[in-house]
Design a protein around this motif. Structure first.
Motif, short mmCIF file in Angstrom:
data_model
loop_
_atom_site.label_atom_id
_atom_site.label_comp_id
_atom_site.label_asym_id
_atom_site.label_seq_id
_atom_site.Cartn_x
_atom_site.Cartn_y
_atom_site.Cartn_z
N LEU A 1 -18.01 41.64 23.07
CA LEU A 1 -18.76 40.57 23.72
C LEU A 1 -19.32 39.58 22.70
CD1 LEU A 1 -20.63 42.48 26.57
CD2 LEU A 1 -18.80 40.79 26.80
N THR A 2 -19.78 40.06 21.56
CA THR A 2 -20.29 39.18 20.51
C THR A 2 -19.18 38.28 19.97
OG1 THR A 2 -21.92 40.86 19.90
CG2 THR A 2 -21.47 39.14 18.28
N LEU A 3 -18.03 38.87 19.71
CA LEU A 3 -16.90 38.06 19.23
C LEU A 3 -16.47 37.03 20.28
CD1 LEU A 3 -14.71 40.75 17.41
CD2 LEU A 3 -16.00 38.86 16.39
N LEU A 4 -16.45 37.44 21.53
CA LEU A 4 -16.09 36.51 22.60
C LEU A 4 -17.11 35.37 22.70
CD1 LEU A 4 -14.08 35.99 24.89
CD2 LEU A 4 -15.54 37.34 26.38
N GLY A 5 -18.38 35.67 22.55
CA GLY A 5 -19.43 34.64 22.56
C GLY A 5 -19.28 33.66 21.41
N MET A 6 -18.99 34.21 20.22
CA MET A 6 -18.82 33.34 19.05
C MET A 6 -17.59 32.44 19.22
SD MET A 6 -19.97 36.00 16.00
CE MET A 6 -18.82 35.35 14.87
N LEU A 7 -16.51 32.97 19.75
CA LEU A 7 -15.32 32.15 20.02
C LEU A 7 -15.63 31.07 21.04
CD1 LEU A 7 -12.42 34.77 20.08
CD2 LEU A 7 -12.73 32.89 18.48
N SER A 8 -16.40 31.40 22.06
CA SER A 8 -16.76 30.41 23.10
C SER A 8 -17.59 29.28 22.49
CB SER A 8 -17.55 31.08 24.22
OG SER A 8 -16.76 32.02 24.88
N VAL A 9 -18.54 29.62 21.63
CA VAL A 9 -19.38 28.60 20.98
C VAL A 9 -18.51 27.69 20.11
CG1 VAL A 9 -21.19 28.28 19.24
CG2 VAL A 9 -21.51 29.92 21.09
N MET A 10 -17.59 28.27 19.35
CA MET A 10 -16.72 27.46 18.49
C MET A 10 -15.81 26.56 19.33
SD MET A 10 -15.88 29.98 15.21
CE MET A 10 -14.38 30.49 15.89
N MET A 11 -15.31 27.07 20.44
CA MET A 11 -14.44 26.26 21.30
C MET A 11 -15.23 25.11 21.93
SD MET A 11 -11.95 29.10 23.07
CE MET A 11 -11.72 28.10 24.48
N MET A 12 -16.47 25.34 22.33
CA MET A 12 -17.28 24.27 22.92
C MET A 12 -17.60 23.20 21.87
SD MET A 12 -17.42 24.75 26.03
CE MET A 12 -18.62 23.58 26.56
N GLY A 13 -17.86 23.64 20.62
CA GLY A 13 -18.10 22.68 19.54
C GLY A 13 -16.86 21.82 19.30
N GLY A 14 -15.70 22.45 19.31
CA GLY A 14 -14.45 21.70 19.13
C GLY A 14 -14.19 20.75 20.27
N LEU A 15 -14.49 21.19 21.49
CA LEU A 15 -14.32 20.33 22.66
C LEU A 15 -15.26 19.13 22.59
CD1 LEU A 15 -12.91 19.91 25.37
CD2 LEU A 15 -14.72 21.27 26.42
N SER A 16 -16.51 19.38 22.19
CA SER A 16 -17.48 18.29 22.06
C SER A 16 -17.02 17.28 21.00
CB SER A 16 -18.83 18.87 21.67
OG SER A 16 -19.75 17.85 21.42
N PHE A 17 -16.52 17.79 19.87
CA PHE A 17 -16.01 16.90 18.82
C PHE A 17 -14.83 16.08 19.34
CE2 PHE A 17 -13.04 16.12 15.31
CZ PHE A 17 -13.84 15.35 14.50
N GLY A 18 -13.95 16.72 20.09
CA GLY A 18 -12.80 16.01 20.66
C GLY A 18 -13.21 14.91 21.62
N VAL A 19 -14.22 15.16 22.46
CA VAL A 19 -14.70 14.15 23.41
C VAL A 19 -15.32 12.97 22.66
CG1 VAL A 19 -16.44 13.72 25.19
CG2 VAL A 19 -14.97 15.74 25.34
N GLN A 20 -16.13 13.26 21.64
CA GLN A 20 -16.73 12.18 20.86
C GLN A 20 -15.67 11.34 20.16
OE1 GLN A 20 -19.44 14.16 18.23
NE2 GLN A 20 -20.97 14.51 19.83
N SER A 21 -14.66 11.98 19.62
CA SER A 21 -13.56 11.25 18.97
C SER A 21 -12.84 10.38 19.97
CB SER A 21 -12.57 12.22 18.32
OG SER A 21 -13.18 12.92 17.29
#
Length: 185
Positions: A10-30
């Motif tokens: 669950l911790t690894l899944l949470g960390m992956l989710s946070v990284m994916m959301m950060g990448g998605l946010s960066f993609g939207v801003q770009s």
């Protein structure tokens, strides 16, 4: 599965989710920055096309004049947008504000009916250009050779070229637009 393994997963899944959301946010801003930049460039391309077509093909002889911060001319209204006849156009920057194109029906020949003032208007073309400069190439009455001028008086011979130097924040420096006037090439 043990409870420890489940917590690690669950911790690894949470960390992956946070990284994916950060990448998605960066993609939207770009994406948004690219759209804004593209919109500014499209506005400039449309402005260049409009000025080039009006000046190089339909400008009324002797009507081009202005100074380093304003270009005025009389040209045929673009038939593609439903107009007819000559209109007076002015391209100028409002006081530290947008670049504005204004138009009004040009007076006709003597005996013609007066133009309809309801056809006049203006539109902000670019929100806040960082530089807008107009120069005119030609020979004034007292000059032997043509050269670039910051001012062109109305009524006389038209300039051979009109150059618009424009810069917009976020779009960088652009190549100046130079337009040759009919009969003056």
């Amino acid at each position: 599965m043990t409870l420890v393994e489940l917590l690690v997963a669950l911790t690894l899944l949470g960390m992956l989710s946070v990284m994916m959301m950060g990448g998605l946010s960066f993609g939207v801003q770009s994406w948004e920055r690219t759209e804004a930049h593209s919109g500014r460039l499209n506005a400039i391309v449309r402005l260049h096309a409009f000025v080039r077509e009006r000046l190089s093909e339909t400008a009324r002889p002797g009507s081009v004049h202005g100074d380093g911060e304003r270009l005025a001319f009389s040209a045929l209204w673009p038939t593609a947008i439903g107009g007819t006849g000559f209109f007076d156009f002015t391209l100028a920057r409002a006081a530290d504000g947008p670049l504005v194109l204004s138009w009004s029906p040009a007076p006709g020949a003597e005996g013609d009916p007066p133009p309809d003032p309801d056809l006049a208007g203006e539109r902000a073309i670019l929100p806040e250009p960082t530089r807008f400069a107009v120069s005119y190439f030609g020979r004034m009455i007292d000059e032997a050779e043509p050269r670039w001028h910051e001012r062109w008086e109305p009524g006389g011979d038209p300039p051979a070229l009109v150059r618009i130097d424009l810069a917009v924040a976020g779009a960088g420096d652009l190549s100046p637009l130079s337009v040759g006037l009919p009969g003056r090439r």
